[in-house]
Design an enzyme around this catalytic site. Sequence first.
Site, mmCIF file in Angstrom:
data_model
loop_
_atom_site.group_PDB
_atom_site.id
_atom_site.type_symbol
_atom_site.label_atom_id
_atom_site.label_comp_id
_atom_site.label_asym_id
_atom_site.label_seq_id
_atom_site.Cartn_x
_atom_site.Cartn_y
_atom_site.Cartn_z
ATOM 1 N N TYR A 121 -105.203 8.812 -36.222
ATOM 2 C CA TYR A 121 -103.647 8.251 -36.686
ATOM 3 C C TYR A 121 -102.690 8.722 -35.648
ATOM 4 C CZ TYR A 121 -105.605 7.640 -41.591
ATOM 5 O OH TYR A 121 -105.552 7.109 -42.381
ATOM 6 N N SER A 122 -102.074 9.860 -35.284
ATOM 7 C CA SER A 122 -100.966 10.110 -34.338
ATOM 8 C C SER A 122 -101.566 10.024 -32.919
ATOM 9 C CB SER A 122 -100.804 11.231 -35.169
ATOM 10 O OG SER A 122 -100.279 11.772 -36.666
ATOM 11 N N SER A 154 -107.361 17.204 -37.451
ATOM 12 C CA SER A 154 -108.684 17.561 -38.460
ATOM 13 C C SER A 154 -109.821 17.738 -38.465
ATOM 14 C CB SER A 154 -107.968 18.066 -39.392
ATOM 15 O OG SER A 154 -106.464 18.570 -39.751
ATOM 16 N N GLU A 237 -103.786 10.380 -48.897
ATOM 17 C CA GLU A 237 -104.007 12.354 -48.536
ATOM 18 C C GLU A 237 -102.479 12.895 -48.995
ATOM 19 O OE1 GLU A 237 -103.108 13.428 -43.948
ATOM 20 O OE2 GLU A 237 -103.338 11.630 -44.343
#
Length: 398
Positions: A121-122, A154, A237
């Site tokens: 995502y980021s 992660s 999440e």
Amino acid sequence: MADDAAAPVTDDGLREEVRAFLENQWTGLLQGETERKAWFAKVVEARWAVPRWPTEWMGRGLGDVQARIVESEFAAAGATGTGQDRTNLWANTLLAGGTQELKERLLLPLLRGEVGMCLLYSEPGAGSDLAGIRTRADRQIDHFLINGQKVWTSYAATADYGMLIARTDWDVPKHRGISFFFLPMKQPGVEVRPLRQITNESQFNEVFLTDAICPEENLLGELGQGWGVLQTALAYERSVMGEGARGPRSGVAESKNEEPLIALAREAGALSDPLIRQEISKVIGLKKLNALNTARAKAEMKQGTSSALMSLGKLAMSRILHEEARVRTMILGAGSLLEGPDFPRAEDANFLTLNAYFTSIGGGTDQIQRNIIGERVLGLPKEPEVDRDIPFRDVRSG
């Protein structure tokens, strides 16, 4: 799988069926990854992993009340594997938005824990404002070509797939030009570089994507409609992050029958201190309140949807972790300045203090959660966004 798995059943009948399964199959102990995967496969095959899901996809079509009965029986036996229709971020997102082909290929392995996953995502210039992403997915004949950079990922080094958001249309406003993919990670176009964290670990990574290939059938939702799929994924999440978080890493066992802070204060001879008792009670109160709110949010959220209430739980867990670490340090006093394996309680307090920032940032920062709560729960005016309604290619960067 039994053909009558979806037949109506009474609460008592359901309890008897779950107990019979556990008595026949659950050994009470799982040693190693091989045994864990074998057990999860049994749970999935018996349709206990996702009891709320439709029978077409390994579920039983149960309502929430009966699904909770299944979970309570598993919990009473100390068994794992059920409740994944609430907790398995990857599988729930795939069920909600995946193509038929992708669901047939990956849902079972995801429920059995056989597929490694990560979140793409980021980006360096798009963290809190995820709609500002600049990683691009260019459509070819039967696949997409992915180019860009992701960060704070992660488990990227071991993942088989990454849930990726990428821009597929630069001529519409930023929220409408994003698409959502399951990107195969083990290919030449994906480079993973670990990031060293303040806890001296490297769970996070930055990921560089250079002409990475994503098959067309790995698109979730419609092209350009990835923002809606992302909201579903974020809700799951935040649900998981709102229920629990990583504990101490020293390996020293904590009491299962007593609040850890009470046990630590008793061990340190500080349980009679009125100030410490007051601070412990505040943390316990926050935990109880968060548990009630999480139950409320999950009762509201249906499969394939999102709930702004999940942000309350995620924000609350962030506060709980920071407060609990602070109280641990208070209990230990000057002893919290020690570190190393010879001082496991101090080591735990310091690790938890540093690691609490993971929850403050991951899954959307505390500040973003407050925005979501203000706008979608309390109905306050939206924060101004000057670039919300202009074509993304006209949005200033940097």
